[in-house]
Design an enzyme around this catalytic site. Structure first.
Site, PDB file in Angstrom:
ATOM      1  N   LYS A 293       0.842  -1.215   0.000  1.00 21.12           N
ATOM      2  CA  LYS A 293       0.000   0.000   0.000  1.00 21.12           C
ATOM      3  C   LYS A 293       0.873   1.260   0.000  1.00 21.12           C
ATOM      4  O   LYS A 293       0.604   2.200  -0.738  1.00 21.12           O
ATOM      5  CB  LYS A 293      -0.918   0.027   1.234  1.00 21.12           C
ATOM      6  CG  LYS A 293      -1.888  -1.142   1.313  1.00 21.12           C
ATOM      7  CD  LYS A 293      -2.885  -0.951   2.452  1.00 21.12           C
ATOM      8  CE  LYS A 293      -2.259  -0.902   3.828  1.00 21.12           C
ATOM      9  NZ  LYS A 293      -1.723  -2.199   4.315  1.00 21.12           N
TER      10      LYS A 293
ATOM     11  N   ARG B  80      -9.867   0.809   8.838  1.00 23.52           N
ATOM     12  CA  ARG B  80      -9.399  -0.539   9.139  1.00 23.52           C
ATOM     13  C   ARG B  80     -10.477  -1.373   9.817  1.00 23.52           C
ATOM     14  O   ARG B  80     -10.259  -2.561  10.076  1.00 23.52           O
ATOM     15  CB  ARG B  80      -8.199  -0.447  10.078  1.00 23.52           C
ATOM     16  CG  ARG B  80      -6.889  -0.957   9.497  1.00 23.52           C
ATOM     17  CD  ARG B  80      -5.836  -0.744  10.555  1.00 23.52           C
ATOM     18  NE  ARG B  80      -4.597  -1.398  10.307  1.00 23.52           N
ATOM     19  CZ  ARG B  80      -3.549  -0.829   9.712  1.00 23.52           C
ATOM     20  NH1 ARG B  80      -3.658   0.376   9.217  1.00 23.52           N
ATOM     21  NH2 ARG B  80      -2.420  -1.488   9.602  1.00 23.52           N
TER      22      ARG B  80
ATOM     23  N   ARG C 279      12.159  -7.642   3.890  1.00 20.39           N
ATOM     24  CA  ARG C 279      12.260  -6.196   4.143  1.00 20.39           C
ATOM     25  C   ARG C 279      13.088  -5.939   5.412  1.00 20.39           C
ATOM     26  O   ARG C 279      13.951  -5.071   5.437  1.00 20.39           O
ATOM     27  CB  ARG C 279      10.841  -5.618   4.296  1.00 20.39           C
ATOM     28  CG  ARG C 279      10.787  -4.123   4.491  1.00 20.39           C
ATOM     29  CD  ARG C 279       9.380  -3.589   4.244  1.00 20.39           C
ATOM     30  NE  ARG C 279       8.522  -3.651   5.437  1.00 20.39           N
ATOM     31  CZ  ARG C 279       7.210  -3.392   5.431  1.00 20.39           C
ATOM     32  NH1 ARG C 279       6.598  -3.103   4.299  1.00 20.39           N
ATOM     33  NH2 ARG C 279       6.514  -3.444   6.542  1.00 20.39           N
TER      34      ARG C 279
ATOM     35  N   ARG D  47      10.934  -1.094  12.358  1.00 18.55           N
ATOM     36  CA  ARG D  47       9.708  -0.816  13.115  1.00 18.55           C
ATOM     37  C   ARG D  47       9.538  -1.845  14.228  1.00 18.55           C
ATOM     38  O   ARG D  47       9.770  -3.037  14.012  1.00 18.55           O
ATOM     39  CB  ARG D  47       8.514  -0.903  12.166  1.00 18.55           C
ATOM     40  CG  ARG D  47       8.176   0.415  11.516  1.00 18.55           C
ATOM     41  CD  ARG D  47       7.166   0.242  10.412  1.00 18.55           C
ATOM     42  NE  ARG D  47       5.956  -0.475  10.812  1.00 18.55           N
ATOM     43  CZ  ARG D  47       4.895  -0.622  10.020  1.00 18.55           C
ATOM     44  NH1 ARG D  47       4.912  -0.101   8.806  1.00 18.55           N
ATOM     45  NH2 ARG D  47       3.838  -1.268  10.414  1.00 18.55           N
TER      46      ARG D  47
ATOM     47  N   ARG E 213      -0.846  -8.853  13.385  1.00 12.24           N
ATOM     48  CA  ARG E 213      -1.339  -7.819  12.462  1.00 12.24           C
ATOM     49  C   ARG E 213      -2.158  -8.451  11.341  1.00 12.24           C
ATOM     50  O   ARG E 213      -3.172  -7.915  10.912  1.00 12.24           O
ATOM     51  CB  ARG E 213      -0.154  -7.038  11.885  1.00 12.24           C
ATOM     52  CG  ARG E 213       0.390  -5.997  12.878  1.00 12.24           C
ATOM     53  CD  ARG E 213       1.814  -5.581  12.570  1.00 12.24           C
ATOM     54  NE  ARG E 213       1.990  -4.972  11.273  1.00 12.24           N
ATOM     55  CZ  ARG E 213       3.175  -4.833  10.665  1.00 12.24           C
ATOM     56  NH1 ARG E 213       4.278  -5.261  11.257  1.00 12.24           N
ATOM     57  NH2 ARG E 213       3.250  -4.267   9.500  1.00 12.24           N
TER      58      ARG E 213
END
Ligand code: ADP
Length: 255
Positions: A13, A88, A127, A139, A150
């Site tokens: 996104k 969300r 990543r 993060r 998540r």
């Protein structure tokens, strides 16, 4: 242009939002980025959100709705925006519907990036490895354990939004497993006006009757019309074996 990008963590996104803002001159409204900024600044919202985010759970609806309500009124969002990470939950989507209606604004599309969950985990692990290699800060919620939470939050609380927007005829699904440029191209195709996307020619220009130009046009048309039946008759003469009814059809069509 006002868009929503829908998709699980790691679906791309953020990458696609960056391309959309560059192409259309709109603002990126990412609740994740806004919350991380609040955490970094140590604001009351940040203090509340930090532990929730670290666990991979969702921050309460009223908190994020308040953040978005303030954000869409800022000058850079006037030209349009792409929402990334919001809404969300269904209550957030309903709150957004109300916020937009109160301002007389409409969404143009909701783009759902469809991805395979197994591959998402690999993507995020890659990543993390790349960021670590570059010496970048990772993060707090970018680790396999939190990521599972998540993804679960996405499945149970966010995925139902597809139905919310599908029922409004706004949902466009895009294959998020394709290469980045291919995903961008697919999003572009979904944003084109329906007629153009199907390759239809643009509507003919409306011509005003009663103007000097219209009179000229009519005169030109009239003279051409005068010639055509004669030409057709000539062709008929050259081919004597031609059937009568065929000749009549042709003359009718020309007129
Ligand atoms: P992701 O990469 O998981 O899509 P984001 O950067 O969008 O992550 O968001 C990170 C975290 O911030 C989420 O896991 C959640 O805790 C919180 N968050 C972001 N947007 C929202 C929202 N609209 N509602 C509730 N929590 C949110």
């Amino acid at each position: 242009m006002r868009l929503i990008l829908l998709g699980p963590p790691g679906a791309g996104k953020g990458t696609q939002a960056q391309r959309l803002i560059a192409k259309h001159g709109i603002a990126q409204l990412s609740t994740g980025d806004m919350l991380r900024a609040a955490v970094a600044a140590g604001t009351p919202v940040g203090l509340l959100a930090k532990s929730i985010m670290d666990r991979g759970e969702l921050v309460p609806d009223d908190v994020v709705v308040a953040i978005i309500a303030e954000r869409i009124d800022q000058p850079d969002a006037k030209r349009g925006f792409v929402l990334d990470g919001f809404p969300r939950t269904v209550p957030q989507a309903e709150a957004l519907d109300r916020l937009l209606a109160e301002r007389g604004l409409k969404l143009d599309a909701v783009i759902e990036l469809k991805v395979d969950e197994g591959i998402l985990l690999q993507r995020i692990e890659k990543r993390i490895a790349e960021m670590t290699a570059r010496g970048e800060k990772i993060r707090a919620d970018d680790n396999p354990e939190v990521l599972k939470g998540r993804l679960a939050a996405y499945r149970t609380q966010t995925a139902p939004l597809a139905g919310h927007y599908a029922s409004k005829g706004m949902l466009k699904g895009v294959d998020g497993m394709a290469a980045i440029d291919a995903v961008t191209a697919a999003i572009d195709r979904n944003l084109k006006p329906a007629g153009l996307a199907r390759g239809k020619a643009a509507k003919p220009r409306h011509r005003k009757p009663g103007t000097a130009k219209a009179a000229k046009r009519a005169a030109r048309k009239g003279s051409a019309r005068g010639k055509r039946p004669a030409m057709a008759a000539k062709r008929v003469k050259k081919r004597p074996g031609q059937r009568k009814n065929r000749t009549r059809r042709r003359l009718t069509r020309v007129r």
